[in-house]
Write a protein that holds these residues in place. Structure first.
Motif, mmCIF file in Angstrom:
data_model
loop_
_atom_site.group_PDB
_atom_site.id
_atom_site.type_symbol
_atom_site.label_atom_id
_atom_site.label_comp_id
_atom_site.label_asym_id
_atom_site.label_seq_id
_atom_site.Cartn_x
_atom_site.Cartn_y
_atom_site.Cartn_z
ATOM 1 N N ILE A 1 -1.611 -9.926 -5.495
ATOM 2 C CA ILE A 1 -2.225 -8.540 -5.555
ATOM 3 C C ILE A 1 -2.160 -8.215 -3.945
ATOM 4 C CG2 ILE A 1 -4.349 -7.199 -5.654
ATOM 5 C CD1 ILE A 1 -4.995 -9.215 -8.200
ATOM 6 N N SER A 2 -2.395 -8.953 -3.067
ATOM 7 C CA SER A 2 -2.721 -8.553 -1.778
ATOM 8 C C SER A 2 -1.434 -7.960 -1.375
ATOM 9 C CB SER A 2 -2.922 -9.580 -0.659
ATOM 10 O OG SER A 2 -4.301 -10.124 -1.109
ATOM 11 N N ILE A 3 -0.144 -8.517 -1.582
ATOM 12 C CA ILE A 3 1.162 -8.049 -1.211
ATOM 13 C C ILE A 3 1.350 -6.599 -1.623
ATOM 14 C CG2 ILE A 3 3.451 -8.377 -1.461
ATOM 15 C CD1 ILE A 3 2.964 -11.531 -1.334
ATOM 16 N N LYS A 4 0.894 -6.541 -3.102
ATOM 17 C CA LYS A 4 1.147 -5.144 -3.612
ATOM 18 C C LYS A 4 0.169 -3.961 -2.982
ATOM 19 C CE LYS A 4 1.894 -2.482 -7.627
ATOM 20 N NZ LYS A 4 2.291 -2.434 -9.123
ATOM 21 N N ILE A 5 -0.997 -4.578 -2.602
ATOM 22 C CA ILE A 5 -2.092 -3.519 -2.284
ATOM 23 C C ILE A 5 -1.322 -2.973 -0.677
ATOM 24 C CG2 ILE A 5 -4.151 -3.173 -1.043
ATOM 25 C CD1 ILE A 5 -5.329 -4.861 -3.091
ATOM 26 N N ASP A 6 -0.838 -4.111 -0.030
ATOM 27 C CA ASP A 6 -0.399 -3.672 1.395
ATOM 28 C C ASP A 6 0.782 -2.515 1.321
ATOM 29 O OD1 ASP A 6 0.148 -3.970 4.177
ATOM 30 O OD2 ASP A 6 2.063 -5.098 3.705
ATOM 31 N N TYR A 7 1.534 -2.714 0.330
ATOM 32 C CA TYR A 7 2.620 -1.514 0.192
ATOM 33 C C TYR A 7 2.114 -0.191 -0.375
ATOM 34 C CZ TYR A 7 6.226 -5.014 1.060
ATOM 35 O OH TYR A 7 6.857 -5.961 1.781
ATOM 36 N N VAL A 8 1.091 -0.444 -1.378
ATOM 37 C CA VAL A 8 0.567 0.974 -2.016
ATOM 38 C C VAL A 8 -0.302 1.757 -1.166
ATOM 39 C CG1 VAL A 8 -0.883 1.437 -3.918
ATOM 40 C CG2 VAL A 8 0.784 -0.376 -4.242
ATOM 41 N N LYS A 9 -1.058 0.775 -0.270
ATOM 42 C CA LYS A 9 -1.875 1.681 0.770
ATOM 43 C C LYS A 9 -1.362 2.129 1.494
ATOM 44 C CE LYS A 9 -6.704 -0.613 1.145
ATOM 45 N NZ LYS A 9 -7.343 -1.446 1.833
ATOM 46 N N SER A 10 -0.299 1.752 2.260
ATOM 47 C CA SER A 10 0.531 2.472 3.226
ATOM 48 C C SER A 10 1.559 3.747 2.979
ATOM 49 C CB SER A 10 1.322 1.386 4.110
ATOM 50 O OG SER A 10 2.293 0.905 3.262
ATOM 51 N N ASP A 11 1.703 3.555 1.621
ATOM 52 C CA ASP A 11 2.659 4.622 1.032
ATOM 53 C C ASP A 11 2.340 4.926 -0.357
ATOM 54 O OD1 ASP A 11 4.817 6.102 0.788
ATOM 55 O OD2 ASP A 11 6.172 4.412 0.601
ATOM 56 N N LYS A 12 1.357 5.542 -0.769
ATOM 57 C CA LYS A 12 0.871 5.740 -1.954
ATOM 58 C C LYS A 12 1.628 6.300 -2.826
ATOM 59 C CE LYS A 12 -2.915 7.750 -4.750
ATOM 60 N NZ LYS A 12 -4.103 8.434 -4.816
ATOM 61 N N ASN A 13 2.429 7.308 -2.280
ATOM 62 C CA ASN A 13 3.332 8.238 -3.254
ATOM 63 C C ASN A 13 4.853 7.763 -3.018
ATOM 64 O OD1 ASN A 13 1.488 10.105 -4.248
ATOM 65 N ND2 ASN A 13 1.487 11.010 -2.362
ATOM 66 N N GLU A 14 5.000 6.506 -2.553
ATOM 67 C CA GLU A 14 6.471 5.828 -2.653
ATOM 68 C C GLU A 14 7.417 6.938 -1.830
ATOM 69 O OE1 GLU A 14 7.576 3.605 -6.101
ATOM 70 O OE2 GLU A 14 9.456 4.651 -5.820
ATOM 71 N N ILE A 15 7.048 7.441 -0.724
ATOM 72 C CA ILE A 15 8.078 7.926 0.135
ATOM 73 C C ILE A 15 8.920 7.053 0.943
ATOM 74 C CG2 ILE A 15 8.274 9.797 2.033
ATOM 75 C CD1 ILE A 15 5.530 10.556 0.895
ATOM 76 N N GLY A 16 8.453 5.941 1.201
ATOM 77 C CA GLY A 16 8.908 4.972 2.378
ATOM 78 C C GLY A 16 8.937 3.653 1.669
ATOM 79 N N ARG A 17 8.047 2.791 2.423
ATOM 80 C CA ARG A 17 8.067 1.350 2.326
ATOM 81 C C ARG A 17 7.742 0.905 0.924
ATOM 82 N NH1 ARG A 17 3.170 -1.900 3.865
ATOM 83 N NH2 ARG A 17 4.420 -3.461 4.402
#
Ligand SMILES: NC(=O)c1ccc[n+]([C@@H]2O[C@H](COP(=O)([O-])OP(=O)(O)OC[C@H]3O[C@@H](n4cnc5c(N)ncnc54)[C@H](O)[C@@H]3O)[C@@H](O)[C@H]2O)c1
Length: 342
Positions: free
Chosen positions: A215-231
Motif C-alpha cells: 500500500i505504501s508504494i501505491k500511495i507514494d505514486y498516487v499522492k505525488s501524481d493523483k491525475n496520472e500526468i507523470g510518475r
C-alpha cells in the motif's frame, strides 16, 4: 491496527469489521448503504446480520458494467438513499471499482468507503481513487478519479478467499516491488513459501508488513501524481498487455497482469533496458507464487490491435512502462505497431 493516509482517505490496516462504527463514528450519524459482493455476503453472513440497507451484487468482471450501475442506482432509489447517504462497498476490486463509480455519480456524488475482501483489493485496487466500469470489452473505459473517505481492511475476510484468488493478489504486489523497491522484491522472494496461502495471516507481523509495504508504494505514486500526468503511470507496468489479455481471454486480472509483466520484461530485455538475469528473476518470482508466465500461446498481433483501444493510448502511441532494473521503471513512449519489433 496501523493507519495510513492517501489523499483524502484514511486506510485502517488489520482492523475488525465488528468495530467499524466505533472506529469511524461519523457513520453512526449517516444513512449507510452497503453494497456487498454476493459471495462475501454468503461466506460472512454473520458479520452482516445487524446491518440494514444491503444491496447484493454478483461479483465477476462482467459486473463492472453500465447496466449494473443502473441496477444499483435503482436499488439505492428504492431504499430511499439521498445526497447525504454514505455508501460502503464490500468485496474485491470489482466491487470497489463499481461502488466508487456509482457513489461518484449518484446525485452528483455521495460519500463512500471501501472494505476490501480480496488480497488484490486490500493491497492495490481499493487504493488510489480510480473508479470505473468496462465498456464494449474495453477495461475501465468509463470512470472517475475520486477518493473514498476510508479503506477499512479486516484480514479475517481473507479466510474464505479461494487459493487461486489469494495468489492473484501477488501479481500487483510483485508489480509494486518491480517498479519501486528491490528490498520489497527480496522480501517477497525470501518469504514466498510463507505467503503462498492464507496461513500467511497467522504470521501477522510479516503479513501486516506485506500489506503495509504494498500500500505504501501505491500511495507514494498516487499522492505525488493523483491525475496520472507523470510518475503514477509507472503503476501501469504490466497493464498494457495485462488489460488486452484480460479483455480477450478468460483470465483473471491477477493472471493477466502476471502475463503482462512477462511481456513487458521480454520487450525491455530485447530493447536492452533490462538484463536477462533480472528478466529471469522476475519470472521466477511470479512462478513461485503460482502465477502464469507462459506467453508463447498468445497472438501478438491481436494483442497489439487491442492496445490501440487502451484508454492510455493516444493516436498510434502509448506510454509503455519498462523496467530498467528490479526496483526501477521508466516510461518508454512507443508507436503501438512497433511495440514488438523495435
Ligand atoms: N482501481 C484500481 O486502482 C484497481 C487496481 C487493480 C485492479 N483493479 C480492478 O480490480 C478487479 C480485480 O479485483 P479482484 O482480483 O479483487 O477480483 P474480484 O473483485 O472479482 O474478486 C475475485 C473473486 O473473489 C470473490 N471474493 C471476494 N472476496 C472474497 C472473500 N473474502 N471470500 C471468498 N470469495 C471472495 C469474488 O466474489 C470474486 O469471485 C479488476 O476489475 C481490476 O480492473 C482496480
Amino acid at each position: 491496527m496501523r493507519q495510513l493516509s492517501c489523499n483524502k482517505e484514511i486506510i485502517y490496516l488489520n482492523s475488525d469489521f465488528s468495530k467499524l462504527h466505533q472506529i469511524i463514528p461519523e457513520l453512526l450519524e449517516k444513512d449507510v448503504f452497503y453494497i456487498i459482493d454476493e459471495s462475501v455476503y454468503l461466506f460472512h453472513s454473520s458479520k452482516f446480520s445487524a446491518l440494514k440497507n444491503i444491496i447484493l451484487v454478483p461479483s465477476a468482471e462482467k459486473t463492472k458494467s453500465i447496466s449494473h450501475v443502473e441496477v444499483i442506482i435503482n436499488q439505492l432509489l428504492n431504499l430511499n438513499a439521498n445526497r447525504k447517504s454514505f455508501v460502503i462497498g464490500i468485496g474485491g476490486g470489482v466491487i470497489c471499482d463499481l461502488v466508487g463509480f456509482v457513489s461518484s455519480i449518484f446525485m452528483r456524488g455521495v460519500d463512500f468507503g471501501f472494505i476490501p475482501t480480496t488480497l488484490l483489493s486490500m493491497t492495490d485496487a481499493s487504493i488510489g481513487g480510480k473508479n470505473g466500469v468496462n465498456f464494449n470489452s474495453i477495461k475501465n473505459l468509463i470512470g472517475v478519479i475520486n477518493d473514498p473517505k476510508f479503506i477499512f481492511i479486516d484480514y479475517s475476510f481473507l479466510k474464505t478467499l479461494p487459493n487461486k484468488e489469494w495468489l492473484n493478489g501477488f501479481s500487483e504486489i510483485i508489480k509494486h516491488a518491480c517498479i519501486c523497491s528491490i528490498k520489497f522484491f527480496n522480501f517477497l522472494e525470501n518469504n514466498s513459501k510463507i505467503f503462498k496461502s492464507y496461513k500467511a495471516c497467522e504470521n501477522l507481523a510479516k503479513f501486516d508488513q506485506l500489506v503495509f509495504d504494498s500500500i505504501s508504494i501505491k500511495i507514494d505514486y498516487v499522492k505525488s501524481d493523483k491525475n496520472e500526468i507523470g510518475r503514477r503511470k509507472l503503476l501501469n507496468f504490466g497493464h498494457t498487455f495485462g488489460h488486452a489479455i484480460e479483455s480477450k481471454y478468460s483470465l483473471t486480472h491477477g493472471e493477466s497482469v502476471s502475463l503482462g509483466i512477462v511481456f513487458s520484461n521480454e520487450i525491455a530485455n530485447s530493447l536492452k533496458f533490462l538484463s536477462l538475469e533480472s528478466n529471469i528473476r522476475v519470472r521466477k518470482l511470479l512462478s513461485d507464487y503460482s502465477l502464469p508466465i507462459n506467453i508463447s500461446s498468445f497472438d501478438k498481433q491481436s494483442l497489439t490491435n487491442l492496445i490501440y483501444k487502451d484508454k492510455k493510448s493516444s493516436k498510434d502511441k502509448i506510454d509503455f512502462i519498462v523496467l530498467n532494473k528490479i526496483g526501477s521503471a521508466l516510461i518508454h513512449s512507443v508507436k503501438i505497431k512497433e511495440i514488438f519489433n523495435e
